[in-house]
Design a protein around this motif. Structure first.
Motif, PDB file in Angstrom:
ATOM      1  N   SER A   1       4.498   5.695   3.125  1.00 46.67           N
ATOM      2  CA  SER A   1       5.317   4.591   2.623  1.00 46.67           C
ATOM      3  C   SER A   1       4.636   3.258   2.870  1.00 46.67           C
ATOM      4  O   SER A   1       5.037   2.238   2.324  1.00 46.67           O
ATOM      5  CB  SER A   1       6.688   4.598   3.304  1.00 46.67           C
TER       6      SER A   1
ATOM      7  N   LYS B   1       6.712   3.685  -5.168  1.00 48.28           N
ATOM      8  CA  LYS B   1       6.641   2.436  -5.915  1.00 48.28           C
ATOM      9  C   LYS B   1       7.384   1.303  -5.210  1.00 48.28           C
ATOM     10  O   LYS B   1       7.083   0.126  -5.424  1.00 48.28           O
ATOM     11  CB  LYS B   1       7.185   2.625  -7.324  1.00 48.28           C
TER      12      LYS B   1
ATOM     13  N   GLU C   1       0.718   5.203  -7.247  1.00 50.43           N
ATOM     14  CA  GLU C   1       2.132   4.940  -7.023  1.00 50.43           C
ATOM     15  C   GLU C   1       2.974   6.105  -7.527  1.00 50.43           C
ATOM     16  O   GLU C   1       2.797   6.581  -8.647  1.00 50.43           O
ATOM     17  CB  GLU C   1       2.565   3.648  -7.724  1.00 50.43           C
TER      18      GLU C   1
ATOM     19  N   ALA D   1       5.499  11.313  -3.487  1.00 45.65           N
ATOM     20  CA  ALA D   1       4.203  10.914  -2.927  1.00 45.65           C
ATOM     21  C   ALA D   1       3.575  12.058  -2.143  1.00 45.65           C
ATOM     22  O   ALA D   1       2.371  12.312  -2.246  1.00 45.65           O
ATOM     23  CB  ALA D   1       4.374   9.682  -2.035  1.00 45.65           C
TER      24      ALA D   1
ATOM     25  N   ILE E   1      -4.930   3.278  -4.783  1.00 45.15           N
ATOM     26  CA  ILE E   1      -3.517   3.611  -4.597  1.00 45.15           C
ATOM     27  C   ILE E   1      -2.988   4.324  -5.821  1.00 45.15           C
ATOM     28  O   ILE E   1      -3.253   3.922  -6.959  1.00 45.15           O
ATOM     29  CB  ILE E   1      -2.682   2.334  -4.339  1.00 45.15           C
TER      30      ILE E   1
ATOM     31  N   SER F   1       7.347   0.688  -1.952  1.00 49.79           N
ATOM     32  CA  SER F   1       6.673   0.216  -0.738  1.00 49.79           C
ATOM     33  C   SER F   1       6.357  -1.275  -0.873  1.00 49.79           C
ATOM     34  O   SER F   1       6.030  -1.753  -1.960  1.00 49.79           O
ATOM     35  CB  SER F   1       5.374   0.984  -0.507  1.00 49.79           C
TER      36      SER F   1
ATOM     37  N   LYS G   1       0.565  -2.634   0.243  1.00 46.88           N
ATOM     38  CA  LYS G   1      -0.364  -2.178  -0.789  1.00 46.88           C
ATOM     39  C   LYS G   1      -1.594  -3.084  -0.854  1.00 46.88           C
ATOM     40  O   LYS G   1      -2.721  -2.599  -1.013  1.00 46.88           O
ATOM     41  CB  LYS G   1       0.347  -2.119  -2.144  1.00 46.88           C
TER      42      LYS G   1
END
Length: 340
Positions: free
Chosen positions: A80, A104, A123, A130, A121, A106, A111
């Motif tokens: 996360s 998405k 998403e 995830a 990354i 987080s 990020k």
């Protein structure tokens, strides 16, 4: 290049799994303070001052050292946020290619931290997706999957929190924010080992604290009404392979589970801020649980991460921010502040 191994997690190397000294990495993790919270019978173990701003750096330092020793070249993790940031930094230090699969929702600050270290990354819709996507990517690309919920090489580094606390005192109770339960499991294992060696005369109670948005472990001990929220996104983990061990350790130590709502988390954030500790909603979860529990004695709350990776602008902050563009406005402000 390693400058010193006399501080941080590696000063406990005799207690940890063996890693050849040539492969031991550090960015300065560990040796975090225990702070007594003013006006409360609570202590905070302030993990937010670790190199990437979270307790994850302890586990990551050991894990990536092992990966380097094993000549690993590429990894993928689901997270996360904090584990993604931490592993991105340490993998960059080790020269290991890194992909993070993150929900998405987080925080963007997390990020950005991941991307700064050269990682990629992916998403995903939510935390569970995830986990599934990361394992699929690892399988198809031939990368090493290092999800902390199954990665045993992360546990030794997390144990060092218990060793440090024990240098000060044996807590009566420890309140731990729980997502994947890695920290709780590591602390439990460490204290069980110390008890077996006669280094402690009693086990601290371990208390699992989770958000009402998602409480599969704390929910084993208490009923709660589910809350639709991603405020404390770091503990929103619907599934972890460590659940059974975590529940067992909580029961064995005489602890229990606590489910906290957003309003209780925000209250805990304010308590920590008034003590000079800037953390995220996730980092305040343990304090929220401890305040709710109202236990006496030496109660330690694990403050897991920094607020710099969430940077919430609360509505109340606007009332404490003053814009002054003229001398007349400055005079008006001075009068207001004198009367305050």
């Amino acid at each position: 290049m390693v400058i010193s191994m006399k501080r941080g997690i590696w000063r406990f190397s005799d207690r940890l799994l063996k890693v050849d000294e040539a492969y031991r990495l550090t960015l300065g993790e560990g040796d975090t303070p225990i702070v007594k919270l003013r006006g409360l019978s609570l202590y905070a173990k302030v993990e937010s001052i670790n190199p990437t701003g979270s307790f994850k750096d302890r586990g990551t330092a050991f894990l990536v050292s092992k990966l380097k020793e094993e000549r690993c070249r590429s990894v993928v993790i689901d997270s996360s946020g904090n584990a993604a940031v931490s592993t991105a930094a340490y993998c960059a230090h080790a020269g290991i290619k890194h992909i993070a699969v993150m929900p998405k929702y987080s925080h963007m600050e997390k990020k950005v931290n991941v991307l700064w270290h050269g990682s990629r990354i992916v998403e995903a819709p939510d935390r569970d997706a995830a986990r599934i996507y990361a394992r699929a990517l690892a399988k198809e690309l031939g990368y090493r999957y290092i999800g902390f919920a199954v990665e045993e090489n992360a546990i030794p580094g997390f144990k060092t929190t218990a060793y440090e606390m024990q240098e000060d005192f044996t807590p009566d109770a420890i309140f731990i924010p729980v997502g994947g339960a890695n920290n709780l499991v590591a602390l439990g294992r460490a204290y069980l080992e110390m008890e077996k060696q006669g280094e402690v005369d009693r086990m601290p109670q371990l208390h699992a604290v989770q958000s009402a948005a998602c409480a599969p472990i704390a929910g084993e001990f208490t009923d709660y009404v589910k809350e639709d929220s991603t405020l404390a996104e770091g503990v929103i983990v619907p599934y972890t392979e460590r659940k059974d061990e975590a529940v067992s350790l909580v029961r064995r130590t005489g602890g229990t589970g606590w489910v906290v709502r957003d309003e209780e988390i925000l209250k805990a954030l304010n308590i920590l801020a008034s003590n000079g500790i800037y953390t995220s909603p996730t980092g305040a979860v343990a304090v929220a649980g401890a305040v709710k529990a109202g236990l006496k004695g030496k109660v330690v709350c694990i403050v897991t991460d920094t607020g710099l990776k969430s940077n919430m602008m609360m509505e109340e902050f606007k009332r404490r921010t003053f814009r002054v563009e003229t001398e007349e406005e400055l005079e008006e402000l001075l009068e207001l502040l004198r009367c305050a």
